[in-house]
Write an enzyme that holds these catalytic residues in place. Sequence first.
Site, PDB file in Angstrom:
ATOM      1  N   ASP A 143       0.819  -1.207   0.000  1.00  0.00           N
ATOM      2  CA  ASP A 143       0.000   0.000   0.000  1.00  0.00           C
ATOM      3  C   ASP A 143       0.856   1.261   0.000  1.00  0.00           C
ATOM      4  O   ASP A 143       1.387   1.654   1.036  1.00  0.00           O
ATOM      5  CB  ASP A 143      -0.901  -0.035   1.241  1.00  0.00           C
ATOM      6  CG  ASP A 143      -1.780   1.198   1.342  1.00  0.00           C
ATOM      7  OD1 ASP A 143      -1.932   1.907   0.325  1.00  0.00           O
ATOM      8  OD2 ASP A 143      -2.311   1.457   2.435  1.00  0.00           O
ATOM      9  N   SER A 307      -1.956  17.955  -9.727  1.00  0.00           N
ATOM     10  CA  SER A 307      -2.699  17.424 -10.876  1.00  0.00           C
ATOM     11  C   SER A 307      -3.881  18.338 -11.081  1.00  0.00           C
ATOM     12  O   SER A 307      -4.911  18.210 -10.432  1.00  0.00           O
ATOM     13  CB  SER A 307      -3.160  15.994 -10.611  1.00  0.00           C
ATOM     14  OG  SER A 307      -3.808  15.487 -11.772  1.00  0.00           O
TER      15      SER A 307
END
Length: 437
Positions: A143, A307
Amino acid sequence: MQSFAKLLLLFGLLALASASPVGIQKRGVYKVERVPNPNYTGRNGPRALLKTLRKYRMPIPASVAGAAQQQSEMISKREPKRGKGRGQRQKGQNGGAATTGQAAAAGSAANGTGLVTNTPEANDVEYLSPVTIGGQTLNLDFDSGSSDLWVFNSQLSTAATQGHTIYDPTKSTTFALMQGATFEISYGDGSGAAGNVGTDTVDIGGATVTNQAVEMATAVSRSFVEDTNNNGLLGLAFSTLNTVQPAQQKTFFDNVKDSLAEPVFTADLRAQAAGAYEFGRVDTSKFTGAMTWVPVNTTDGFWQFTSEKFAVDGGTTQTSTAGAQAIADTGTTLLLADPAVAQAYYAQVDGAVDDEQQGGFTFPCDATLPDLQIDVGGTMATVKGTDINFAQVDDQTCFGGLQATTAGLQIYGDIFFKSNFVAFNGGNNTLGFAQHA
Ligand SMILES: *[C@@H]1O[C@H](CO)[C@@H](O)[C@H](O)[C@H]1NC(C)=O
Ligand SMILES: *[C@@H]1O[C@H](CO)[C@@H](O)[C@H](O)[C@H]1NC(C)=O
Ligand SMILES: *[C@@H]1O[C@H](CO)[C@@H](O)[C@H](O)[C@H]1NC(C)=O
Ligand SMILES: *[C@@H]1O[C@H](CO)[C@@H](O)[C@H](O)[C@H]1NC(C)=O
């Protein structure tokens, strides 16, 4: 304060009303929800979405909240540490947090690399990889959105470990208990894992760390118990998010990186197929063209980047939200983007709707999905339309792998990784990406 921070604060307070006063610093360490379906017949979009919303304490639509109820029960050999135990977990104030354990690393492969395969569980809902701890091999979920290595182990009741492979520290000659150390990872709904901590030798495909902190659950949520393929998590975000108290511990990657040929690990996750995590090198045969490297914003302990732009099917580049941030998270299934991205994308899909009942965007399964271009730290990456068709909801309806998040932080999960080979560089804190070969 950014709206994201406000939201986190709000939901943190709501969710933890009966627990501890954790602040916004704790975001991202809540990763443990698997949302398993014992009668699994296919990918379940709403469940995957719920898993992501929980992990990041995002608003959960009423339509998907019902399923949350059953997840909160803790199964434990001991008394569940509700209330009291939680109150002490004020993690994330990282200035001056010490790491202990004297971990020492060695690339046991002579060339300083380690490679493990990963196998997608339950049709790509999560990817599991074998890890050897004190000579015992367990499948863990790698993860990049959290920083604890915790495992199912012999302290848990047989009811909790049925069907799982467990780590038994008493059978390891290299185990040492870390006196007084505890960990606790929890979701807003109370599911999670907690326990004590030791050190042992951890080997991932030949990349080895001695005295790696291994967190041993003494309580895990039901959802984990039911997910018998998964025997724990291996966190690969920055060590500043690790929850071990009183001394924060380093991740496996932080411990091993200086001994690797290069201080990198790569995620090669593929749709419906085995892939690999590799430590120590960037395998250029896995991608086409040149890899793009972008700077990582480590402020919050994630592999995070700006982003703020996108395009649909190679069309005009549009701005979603100036300065918007996103993280690369192998532990999340879906791609959660700015609402402007999801709306503009599904506007190009015939019959697509934002379906409140399903908790997100759905479309007719026979629709052709366009590609999506999204900004990763200033360079556009492509997510293939075929990778965005995530799950069938009923005979005609499919659930999108791209969904909107209103919480500010965008989360680029496995849907992103299926289209892109990704390298995490801990030497210069950059993220590399390229189209999968
Ligand atoms: C799984 O399906 C069977 C048969 O439909 C049902 O009896 C059982 O209760 C289901 N299990 C769960 C956990 O939903
Ligand atoms: C390292 O060694 C392994 C096993 O011999 C090999 O498969 C791999 O290609 C080597 N990696 C490099 C970077 O030379
Ligand atoms: C880095 O991340 C923090 C926290 O998310 C954010 O406040 C900050 O604006 C980001 N910095 C840059 C340069 O994007
Ligand atoms: C970071 O490291 C990678 C791989 O070694 C390299 O290609 C890239 O140029 C570096 N980026 C920066 C900003 O130093």
